[in-house]
Design a protein around this motif. Structure first.
Motif, PDB file in Angstrom:
ATOM      1  N   PHE A  42     -27.800  -3.987  29.152  1.00 54.44           N
ATOM      2  CA  PHE A  42     -26.366  -4.216  28.911  1.00 54.44           C
ATOM      3  C   PHE A  42     -25.930  -3.542  27.608  1.00 54.44           C
ATOM      4  CE2 PHE A  42     -26.806  -7.870  31.911  1.00 54.44           C
ATOM      5  CZ  PHE A  42     -25.768  -7.536  32.755  1.00 54.44           C
ATOM      6  N   ALA A  43     -26.811  -3.568  26.608  1.00 53.51           N
ATOM      7  CA  ALA A  43     -26.463  -2.927  25.332  1.00 53.51           C
ATOM      8  C   ALA A  43     -26.238  -1.424  25.548  1.00 53.51           C
ATOM      9  CB  ALA A  43     -27.569  -3.165  24.308  1.00 53.51           C
ATOM     10  N   MET A  44     -27.079  -0.806  26.382  1.00 52.80           N
ATOM     11  CA  MET A  44     -26.918   0.638  26.635  1.00 52.80           C
ATOM     12  C   MET A  44     -25.621   0.932  27.388  1.00 52.80           C
ATOM     13  SD  MET A  44     -30.791   2.029  27.396  1.00 52.80           S
ATOM     14  CE  MET A  44     -31.588   0.679  28.226  1.00 52.80           C
ATOM     15  N   ILE A  45     -25.261   0.011  28.277  1.00 53.36           N
ATOM     16  CA  ILE A  45     -23.996   0.163  29.021  1.00 53.36           C
ATOM     17  C   ILE A  45     -22.816   0.128  28.035  1.00 53.36           C
ATOM     18  CG2 ILE A  45     -22.452  -1.096  30.626  1.00 53.36           C
ATOM     19  CD1 ILE A  45     -24.578   0.070  32.223  1.00 53.36           C
ATOM     20  N   ARG A  46     -22.885  -0.851  27.135  1.00 54.91           N
ATOM     21  CA  ARG A  46     -21.810  -0.990  26.137  1.00 54.91           C
ATOM     22  C   ARG A  46     -21.714   0.242  25.250  1.00 54.91           C
ATOM     23  NH1 ARG A  46     -24.077  -6.194  25.176  1.00 54.91           N
ATOM     24  NH2 ARG A  46     -23.099  -7.486  26.768  1.00 54.91           N
ATOM     25  N   GLU A  47     -22.897   0.674  24.732  1.00 51.34           N
ATOM     26  CA  GLU A  47     -22.912   1.846  23.831  1.00 51.34           C
ATOM     27  C   GLU A  47     -22.256   3.062  24.459  1.00 51.34           C
ATOM     28  OE1 GLU A  47     -27.008   2.659  22.929  1.00 51.34           O
ATOM     29  OE2 GLU A  47     -27.150   0.723  21.871  1.00 51.34           O
ATOM     30  N   ARG A  48     -22.464   3.222  25.761  1.00 52.31           N
ATOM     31  CA  ARG A  48     -21.926   4.419  26.428  1.00 52.31           C
ATOM     32  C   ARG A  48     -20.534   4.194  26.995  1.00 52.31           C
ATOM     33  NH1 ARG A  48     -27.073   7.304  29.226  1.00 52.31           N
ATOM     34  NH2 ARG A  48     -28.520   6.776  27.598  1.00 52.31           N
ATOM     35  N   GLY A  49     -19.987   3.017  26.726  1.00 49.19           N
ATOM     36  CA  GLY A  49     -18.642   2.723  27.214  1.00 49.19           C
ATOM     37  C   GLY A  49     -18.565   2.659  28.739  1.00 49.19           C
ATOM     38  N   LEU A  50     -19.684   2.327  29.388  1.00 48.45           N
ATOM     39  CA  LEU A  50     -19.691   2.239  30.846  1.00 48.45           C
ATOM     40  C   LEU A  50     -19.352   0.830  31.306  1.00 48.45           C
ATOM     41  CD1 LEU A  50     -23.023   4.184  31.439  1.00 48.45           C
ATOM     42  CD2 LEU A  50     -20.724   5.002  31.977  1.00 48.45           C
ATOM     43  N   LYS A  51     -19.066   0.704  32.593  1.00 43.48           N
ATOM     44  CA  LYS A  51     -18.908  -0.642  33.124  1.00 43.48           C
ATOM     45  C   LYS A  51     -19.890  -0.839  34.280  1.00 43.48           C
ATOM     46  CE  LYS A  51     -14.944   0.295  36.137  1.00 43.48           C
ATOM     47  NZ  LYS A  51     -15.338  -0.154  37.433  1.00 43.48           N
ATOM     48  N   VAL A  52     -20.050  -2.085  34.684  1.00 41.93           N
ATOM     49  CA  VAL A  52     -20.937  -2.357  35.818  1.00 41.93           C
ATOM     50  C   VAL A  52     -20.171  -1.944  37.074  1.00 41.93           C
ATOM     51  CG1 VAL A  52     -22.178  -4.142  37.090  1.00 41.93           C
ATOM     52  CG2 VAL A  52     -22.092  -4.226  34.585  1.00 41.93           C
ATOM     53  N   LEU A  53     -20.764  -1.053  37.852  1.00 41.03           N
ATOM     54  CA  LEU A  53     -20.023  -0.445  38.965  1.00 41.03           C
ATOM     55  C   LEU A  53     -19.702  -1.441  40.077  1.00 41.03           C
ATOM     56  CD1 LEU A  53     -18.843   2.262  39.863  1.00 41.03           C
ATOM     57  CD2 LEU A  53     -21.026   2.746  40.999  1.00 41.03           C
ATOM     58  N   PHE A  54     -20.706  -2.187  40.525  1.00 43.08           N
ATOM     59  CA  PHE A  54     -20.478  -3.181  41.589  1.00 43.08           C
ATOM     60  C   PHE A  54     -21.003  -4.545  41.127  1.00 43.08           C
ATOM     61  CE2 PHE A  54     -21.217   0.683  44.384  1.00 43.08           C
ATOM     62  CZ  PHE A  54     -19.908   0.793  44.823  1.00 43.08           C
ATOM     63  N   PRO A  55     -20.228  -5.249  40.283  1.00 38.92           N
ATOM     64  CA  PRO A  55     -20.743  -6.518  39.732  1.00 38.92           C
ATOM     65  C   PRO A  55     -21.136  -7.516  40.821  1.00 38.92           C
ATOM     66  CG  PRO A  55     -18.478  -6.091  38.999  1.00 38.92           C
ATOM     67  CD  PRO A  55     -18.889  -4.914  39.821  1.00 38.92           C
ATOM     68  N   GLU A  56     -20.497  -7.403  41.988  1.00 43.16           N
ATOM     69  CA  GLU A  56     -20.796  -8.355  43.072  1.00 43.16           C
ATOM     70  C   GLU A  56     -22.170  -8.097  43.682  1.00 43.16           C
ATOM     71  OE1 GLU A  56     -18.631  -5.954  43.044  1.00 43.16           O
ATOM     72  OE2 GLU A  56     -18.622  -4.865  44.959  1.00 43.16           O
ATOM     73  N   ARG A  57     -22.806  -6.988  43.345  1.00 48.10           N
ATOM     74  CA  ARG A  57     -24.151  -6.701  43.877  1.00 48.10           C
ATOM     75  C   ARG A  57     -25.252  -7.074  42.880  1.00 48.10           C
ATOM     76  NH1 ARG A  57     -24.689  -3.917  48.593  1.00 48.10           N
ATOM     77  NH2 ARG A  57     -22.782  -3.095  49.479  1.00 48.10           N
ATOM     78  N   THR A  58     -24.872  -7.656  41.761  1.00 55.71           N
ATOM     79  CA  THR A  58     -25.873  -8.125  40.802  1.00 55.71           C
ATOM     80  C   THR A  58     -25.781  -9.647  40.706  1.00 55.71           C
ATOM     81  OG1 THR A  58     -25.895  -6.077  39.527  1.00 55.71           O
ATOM     82  CG2 THR A  58     -26.591  -8.051  38.369  1.00 55.71           C
ATOM     83  N   VAL A  59     -26.922 -10.300  40.706  1.00 51.96           N
ATOM     84  CA  VAL A  59     -26.968 -11.766  40.577  1.00 51.96           C
ATOM     85  C   VAL A  59     -27.973 -12.108  39.482  1.00 51.96           C
ATOM     86  CG1 VAL A  59     -27.592 -13.916  41.754  1.00 51.96           C
ATOM     87  CG2 VAL A  59     -26.325 -12.143  42.991  1.00 51.96           C
ATOM     88  N   ALA A  60     -27.587 -13.036  38.616  1.00 50.62           N
ATOM     89  CA  ALA A  60     -28.435 -13.370  37.466  1.00 50.62           C
ATOM     90  C   ALA A  60     -28.918 -14.809  37.496  1.00 50.62           C
ATOM     91  CB  ALA A  60     -27.642 -13.140  36.182  1.00 50.62           C
ATOM     92  N   THR A  61     -30.103 -15.000  36.941  1.00 51.50           N
ATOM     93  CA  THR A  61     -30.560 -16.351  36.634  1.00 51.50           C
ATOM     94  C   THR A  61     -31.452 -16.268  35.403  1.00 51.50           C
ATOM     95  OG1 THR A  61     -31.443 -18.429  37.524  1.00 51.50           O
ATOM     96  CG2 THR A  61     -32.667 -16.423  38.061  1.00 51.50           C
ATOM     97  N   VAL A  62     -31.871 -17.410  34.914  1.00 54.02           N
ATOM     98  CA  VAL A  62     -32.726 -17.460  33.726  1.00 54.02           C
ATOM     99  C   VAL A  62     -34.024 -18.154  34.141  1.00 54.02           C
ATOM    100  CG1 VAL A  62     -31.530 -19.568  32.986  1.00 54.02           C
ATOM    101  CG2 VAL A  62     -32.773 -18.218  31.300  1.00 54.02           C
ATOM    102  N   ASP A  63     -35.155 -17.559  33.822  1.00 51.44           N
ATOM    103  CA  ASP A  63     -36.409 -18.144  34.305  1.00 51.44           C
ATOM    104  C   ASP A  63     -37.575 -18.063  33.310  1.00 51.44           C
ATOM    105  OD1 ASP A  63     -36.686 -15.375  34.623  1.00 51.44           O
ATOM    106  OD2 ASP A  63     -36.835 -15.420  36.803  1.00 51.44           O
ATOM    107  N   HIS A  64     -37.804 -16.894  32.713  1.00 47.75           N
ATOM    108  CA  HIS A  64     -39.015 -16.724  31.905  1.00 47.75           C
ATOM    109  C   HIS A  64     -39.075 -17.628  30.675  1.00 47.75           C
ATOM    110  CE1 HIS A  64     -39.235 -13.097  34.370  1.00 47.75           C
ATOM    111  NE2 HIS A  64     -40.476 -12.928  33.970  1.00 47.75           N
TER     112      HIS A  64
END
Ligand SMILES: CC(C)[C@H](C(=O)O)[C@@H](O)C(=O)O
Length: 468
Positions: A42-64
């Motif tokens: 995400f930091a690299m996305i921000r640095e390059r001024g990009l956005k997430v292209l299809f946010p609906e195709r990414t799903v997050a959870t917390v586990d480790h």
């Protein structure tokens, strides 16, 4: 549709083009993320001024990093708290669905995506986690990626990849009592080696896999990466469809029938050509335990730790390293090795059927004096279902601790760690040096039922002796 293996068909259908490098630009249908490998992406996305292209195709959870005991925020471990906050912030910023602790849907990423019906046949699935191969159980092409590739998927929903060869691993027949999916994959890795699968996708086929439940198939595919294969899959069938039907994100109504027809079509053709074929007999697979420092160093529970002269030249150096690290003697039986900690959980073996099977052996028995034994369901949903069946009570009465979901002591990025040179009987997937939180800690991989047998006897034991 092209002919050939499921791998070929899914690959072709997701190919966007061929890059100048000769690699394929492959479309990724589902992207799963967790707190460890996403913050820098995400930091690299921000640095390059990009956005997430299809946010609906990414799903997050917390586990480790999730503690399995005290989950109050902020987490006592400041690094864990930082990772958690970074993920929360990124998901909010990019409108990504995040299944956080307490949502009822949190858990190990490889447990929740199947149980929500997100994982489906014919998909390409990527996640910054090597055990993404788990999802291949559904006939998806699913593989682990590194952080810079997580960035690529966020920004473009595609990856630059070289096509893999396909090895068909056929196992036929019925497993003997006390032998589980975990033993099957430990046996395959023992025979083909931890690097045997490099450059390959593994297709698991044959009557043994056909008879397995989806959870068992997930255990097998999960450890493909431990055998060097970037992904492993099983062709979808009725068992797959019965598991998926009516799950939250599975196709509904008319779409369901259409999907089933389509899924039937992506199965490997009967005349598909493979780069390699290996055949095993299910009846020859014993309850298997690792004695060393790679998942390939496994033996039947009634075998002895191999002596150097019984091993091929290529395996001697790592065996010598393993004898020293594990403080085990070549030629000694593995059965009877004293253990300190018993752990049931992980993306390999923390699902409901694993807990049910473990509970069968724990019922009416007691954890051996001085042993720390604990159970970590892989997801909040699994925990809830297990409690509804009273499995937690069986475990607690037997002297096991019943914890909250997460990766836990599989890799000890949370407070659950071995101390000093403690030795664990573990249902997880890796026995690397220092894997379970102590630089001298030792891990013996085995099935959940075998972990219970070790817990009640205080030493490595043959679960078949506990069978009714
Ligand atoms: C943290 C993550 C990058 C790692 C992996 O990729 O496998 C972990 O899940 C593991 O099992 O060692």
């Amino acid at each position: 549709m092209s002919k050939g293996t499921l791998f070929d068909k899914v690959w072709d259908l997701h190919t966007v083009g061929t890059l100048a490098s000769g690699q394929t630009q492959l479309f990724i249908g589902l992207h799963l993320i967790h707190e460890v490998t996403s913050p820098q992406a995400f930091a690299m996305i921000r640095e390059r001024g990009l956005k997430v292209l299809f946010p609906e195709r990414t799903v997050a959870t917390v586990d480790h990093i999730v503690p399995t005991e005290n989950q109050a925020r902020p987490f006592a471990d400041t690094l864990a708290e930082e990772m958690m906050q970074a993920l929360e912030k990124s998901c909010q910023e990019h409108q990504i669905t995040f299944y956080n602790v307490g949502s009822g849907r949190q858990g190990i990423v490889h447990a929740i995506a199947p149980e929500l019906g997100l994982t489906q046949p014919g998909m390409t699935i990527a996640c910054g986690d090597s055990h993404t191969s788990t999802h291949g159980a559904f006939g998806a092409i699913a593989f682990g990626i590194g952080t810079s590739q997580v960035r690529d998927v966020l920004a473009s929903q595609t990856l630059a990849l070289s096509k893999l060869k396909v090895r068909r691993i056929e196992v036929d027949g019925t497993l003997r009592p006390g032998v589980y999916a975990k033993d099957v994959i430990l046996h395959i890795i023992r025979k083909l080696g931890v690097k045997g699968g490099v450059g390959y996708a593994y297709e698991y086929a044959g009557s043994t896999f056909e008879q397995m439940s989806m959870e068992e198939r997930m255990t097998v595919c999960n450890m493909s990466i431990e055998g060097g294969a970037r992904c492993g899959y099983i062709n979808p069938d009725r068992v797959t469809y019965d598991y998926l039907k009516d799950r939250e994100f599975a196709p509904q109504g008319d779409d369901w029938e259409k999907a089933v027809t389509w899924w039937d079509n992506i199965r490997s053709d009967a005349d598909a050509e493979y780069d390699d074929v290996v055949v095993f007999d299910a009846a020859e697979i014993p309850p298997t335990v690792t004695w060393g420092i790679t998942p390939g160093q496994g033996i039947g529970v009634d075998e002895s730790i191999p002596t150097p002269d019984s091993l091929p030249d290529s395996e001697r150096a790592i065996a010598e390293e393993a004898y020293r690290y594990m403080k085990l003697q070549p030629g000694d039986p593995i059965k009877g090795t004293k253990v300190d900690v018993c752990f049931i959980g992980s993306c390999t073996n923390g699902r409901l059927s694993d807990l049910r099977e473990a509970a069968k052996f724990a019922k009416g028995r007691q954890v051996y004096q001085g042993i720390k034994a604990f159970i970590v369901p892989a997801s909040e949903q699994i925990k809830k279902e297990a409690e509804a069946e009273g499995l937690d009570k069986i475990f607690v009465e037997a002297g096991f601790e019943w914890r909250n979901p997460g990766c836990s002591m599989c890799l000890a990025m949370n407070p659950d760690k071995l101390q000093g040179d403690q030795i664990s009987a573990s249902s997880s997937n890796r026995n690397f040096k220092g894997r379970q939180g102590s630089s001298e800690g030792r891990t013996l991989l085995m099935s959940p039922a075998m972990v219970v047998a070790a817990a009640v006897n205080g030493k490595v034991s043959d679960v078949r002796e506990l069978l009714p």
